[in-house]
Write a protein that holds these residues in place. Structure first.
Motif, mmCIF file in Angstrom:
data_model
loop_
_atom_site.group_PDB
_atom_site.id
_atom_site.type_symbol
_atom_site.label_atom_id
_atom_site.label_comp_id
_atom_site.label_asym_id
_atom_site.label_seq_id
_atom_site.Cartn_x
_atom_site.Cartn_y
_atom_site.Cartn_z
ATOM 1 N N UNK A 93 -40.368 -81.374 29.147
ATOM 2 C CA UNK A 93 -40.679 -80.498 28.012
ATOM 3 C C UNK A 93 -40.289 -79.057 28.325
ATOM 4 N N UNK A 94 -39.784 -78.381 27.317
ATOM 5 C CA UNK A 94 -39.388 -76.968 27.408
ATOM 6 C C UNK A 94 -38.174 -76.731 28.308
ATOM 7 N N UNK A 95 -37.401 -77.761 28.589
ATOM 8 C CA UNK A 95 -36.140 -77.548 29.305
ATOM 9 C C UNK A 95 -35.195 -76.728 28.443
ATOM 10 N N UNK A 96 -34.514 -75.798 29.066
ATOM 11 C CA UNK A 96 -33.577 -74.979 28.314
ATOM 12 C C UNK A 96 -32.298 -75.732 27.989
ATOM 13 N N UNK A 97 -31.677 -75.390 26.877
ATOM 14 C CA UNK A 97 -30.431 -76.049 26.481
ATOM 15 C C UNK A 97 -29.331 -75.818 27.507
ATOM 16 N N UNK A 98 -29.382 -74.694 28.199
ATOM 17 C CA UNK A 98 -28.357 -74.388 29.191
ATOM 18 C C UNK A 98 -28.347 -75.432 30.309
ATOM 19 N N UNK A 99 -29.516 -75.942 30.686
ATOM 20 C CA UNK A 99 -29.570 -76.951 31.740
ATOM 21 C C UNK A 99 -28.945 -78.259 31.267
ATOM 22 N N UNK A 100 -29.204 -78.626 30.023
ATOM 23 C CA UNK A 100 -28.568 -79.816 29.457
ATOM 24 C C UNK A 100 -27.055 -79.658 29.474
ATOM 25 N N UNK A 101 -26.579 -78.492 29.069
ATOM 26 C CA UNK A 101 -25.144 -78.249 29.025
ATOM 27 C C UNK A 101 -24.529 -78.367 30.419
ATOM 28 N N UNK A 102 -25.227 -77.843 31.418
ATOM 29 C CA UNK A 102 -24.706 -77.908 32.794
ATOM 30 C C UNK A 102 -24.628 -79.354 33.281
ATOM 31 N N UNK A 103 -25.652 -80.162 32.993
ATOM 32 C CA UNK A 103 -25.643 -81.567 33.402
ATOM 33 C C UNK A 103 -24.447 -82.293 32.794
ATOM 34 N N UNK A 104 -24.204 -82.050 31.507
ATOM 35 C CA UNK A 104 -23.102 -82.726 30.818
ATOM 36 C C UNK A 104 -21.756 -82.255 31.369
ATOM 37 N N UNK A 105 -21.624 -80.971 31.614
ATOM 38 C CA UNK A 105 -20.367 -80.450 32.168
ATOM 39 C C UNK A 105 -20.077 -81.050 33.540
ATOM 40 N N UNK A 106 -21.111 -81.164 34.381
ATOM 41 C CA UNK A 106 -20.919 -81.754 35.711
ATOM 42 C C UNK A 106 -20.524 -83.222 35.607
ATOM 43 N N UNK A 107 -21.155 -83.944 34.679
ATOM 44 C CA UNK A 107 -20.812 -85.355 34.483
ATOM 45 C C UNK A 107 -19.378 -85.502 33.998
ATOM 46 N N UNK A 108 -18.961 -84.644 33.089
ATOM 47 C CA UNK A 108 -17.593 -84.702 32.569
ATOM 48 C C UNK A 108 -16.579 -84.380 33.669
ATOM 49 N N UNK A 109 -16.909 -83.412 34.535
ATOM 50 C CA UNK A 109 -16.006 -83.073 35.638
ATOM 51 C C UNK A 109 -15.819 -84.268 36.569
ATOM 52 N N UNK A 110 -16.896 -84.998 36.832
ATOM 53 C CA UNK A 110 -16.794 -86.189 37.674
ATOM 54 C C UNK A 110 -15.960 -87.258 36.988
ATOM 55 N N UNK A 111 -16.171 -87.453 35.686
ATOM 56 C CA UNK A 111 -15.389 -88.436 34.936
ATOM 57 C C UNK A 111 -13.906 -88.087 34.963
ATOM 58 N N UNK A 112 -13.597 -86.808 34.824
ATOM 59 C CA UNK A 112 -12.196 -86.371 34.884
ATOM 60 C C UNK A 112 -11.583 -86.715 36.237
ATOM 61 N N UNK A 113 -12.337 -86.461 37.309
ATOM 62 C CA UNK A 113 -11.830 -86.731 38.654
ATOM 63 C C UNK A 113 -11.603 -88.223 38.876
ATOM 64 N N UNK A 114 -12.388 -89.044 38.200
ATOM 65 C CA UNK A 114 -12.293 -90.501 38.362
ATOM 66 C C UNK A 114 -11.344 -91.142 37.357
ATOM 67 N N UNK A 115 -10.801 -90.351 36.451
ATOM 68 C CA UNK A 115 -9.886 -90.877 35.461
ATOM 69 C C UNK A 115 -10.551 -91.720 34.403
ATOM 70 N N UNK A 116 -11.799 -91.404 34.069
ATOM 71 C CA UNK A 116 -12.512 -92.155 33.049
ATOM 72 C C UNK A 116 -13.070 -91.186 32.010
ATOM 73 N N UNK A 117 -13.859 -91.726 31.077
ATOM 74 C CA UNK A 117 -14.411 -90.916 29.991
ATOM 75 C C UNK A 117 -15.920 -91.057 29.952
ATOM 76 N N UNK A 118 -16.595 -90.000 29.518
ATOM 77 C CA UNK A 118 -18.011 -90.123 29.172
ATOM 78 C C UNK A 118 -18.026 -90.632 27.742
ATOM 79 N N UNK A 119 -18.298 -91.924 27.586
ATOM 80 C CA UNK A 119 -18.134 -92.573 26.288
ATOM 81 C C UNK A 119 -19.327 -92.376 25.371
ATOM 82 N N UNK A 120 -20.510 -92.158 25.926
ATOM 83 C CA UNK A 120 -21.694 -91.972 25.097
ATOM 84 C C UNK A 120 -22.768 -91.268 25.904
#
Length: 329
Positions: A93-120
């Protein structure tokens, strides 16, 4: 952010715009209101493989670690080109949107490195957790998995790639930097933090497939000792492992000594264990791919799982709590 599923505006700003779901095989990717990712797969003689994993801890870069863990588990069962990764994010509760954005960006960076997609991505705010909890599901196709009978694995050599405790060392070097800086120079800690670039086992799993193996196991939570136990269970064999032959970086040794941790029970994503009748052949194949590896022991016909350290012998115990949790509570 408020309790419940994140709103459409937040989803569009901090999730959808941070992702690249456009990849061959992903027909319907992440978008607010879309409750199903759709994959287009030409099966031929292949099967669909699905592997799940969670981040070992919920701190910085947890999105990255969860994606790597899921794809590594899929690689063990023959997935070479993962189609996509699905994420489920639970936030306090009360997590800032910036933290959510950072988690998603880090996940996308890993997906890019692995040659895959964050599908959902599903993201919710809940009072049931006090730190972010992230799980990842990797989807891909495979012609088959490397699991055969114990008879085929008996007397095989145990090959280990890279080094023990890579993931845990990267996390601790970053999270405990100030504390460790009291003992060690910055360059040592920065080198350890950089171990995060070596977390994928897709290349070594592909090399193992070319060389012929009886069983595979990707190290993860619980470190190389838990992975050895899992490998033996999976193959239906015992093990005799020479502790001194298990590759380990000096940075990991130093960090674990200072924090009083066992490096062989420290989060180990990035390392792959193989049982093969042709250890030297596999080592040469890995060397051609510039992947460090070593033969660390043998599979045996009994159920004993023995760790040898000079004149001392002891039995490997069932999985314990990962050492990293002693620090990151």
């Amino acid at each position: 952010m408020k309790l419940g599923n994140v709103t459409g505006d937040i989803y569009d700003r901090s999730i959808h715009k941070k992702l690249n779901s456009r990849r061959r095989g992903v027909e319907n990717g992440a978008a607010y209101g879309e409750d199903c990712a759709v994959f287009s797969v030409d099966f031929n003689a292949e099967k669909v493989a699905v592997a799940q994993a969670q981040a070992v801890y919920s701190g910085k870069e947890c999105g990255k670690y969860a994606v790597y863990a899921a794809v590594n588990q899929a690689a063990v069962f023959g997935v070479r080109n993962p189609i996509g990764v699905l994420l489920n994010i639970l936030l306090p509760a009360e997590t800032g949107e910036q933290e959510l954005r950072r988690i998603v960006e880090d996940a996308q960076a890993a997906a890019d490195a692995l040659g895959t997609a964050i599908a959902d991505v599903k993201a919710s705010v809940t009072a049931a957790v006090n730190a972010p909890v992230l799980s990842a599901t990797a989807v891909g196709t495979t012609a088959g998995m490397f699991k055969k009978s114990g008879k085929m694995a008996e007397n095989g050599q145990i090959v280990m790639t890279k080094w023990a405790g890579l993931e845990g060392s990267a996390i601790l070097a970053s999270r405990c930097f100030d504390r460790l800086r009291e003992r060690y120079p910055s360059h040592l800690l920065e080198e350890a933090a950089g171990f995060g670039r070596m977390l994928s086992v897709l290349p070594e799993a592909a090399a193992a497939g070319k060389s012929g193996v009886s069983a595979l196991c990707a190290a993860a939570e619980g470190g190389i000792f838990r992975a050895l136990w899992t490998l033996a269970q999976r193959a239906g064999v015992g093990l005799e492992i020479d502790l001194k032959k298990i590759p380990i970086r000096q940075e990991t040794v130093e960090i674990c000594n200072y924090l009083d941790l066992n490096p062989y029970e420290l989060a180990g994503n990035g390392s792959l264990l193989c049982i093969t009748a042709h250890g030297e052949t596999l080592l040469k194949e890995l060397q051609r791919e510039k992947i460090p590896a070593a033969i660390i022991g043998m599979a045996t016909a009994n159920n004993d799982k023995v760790i040898v350290n000079g004149e001392e012998k002891r039995f490997l115990e069932p999985a314990k709590m990962d050492e990293i949790y002693k620090i990151l509570k």
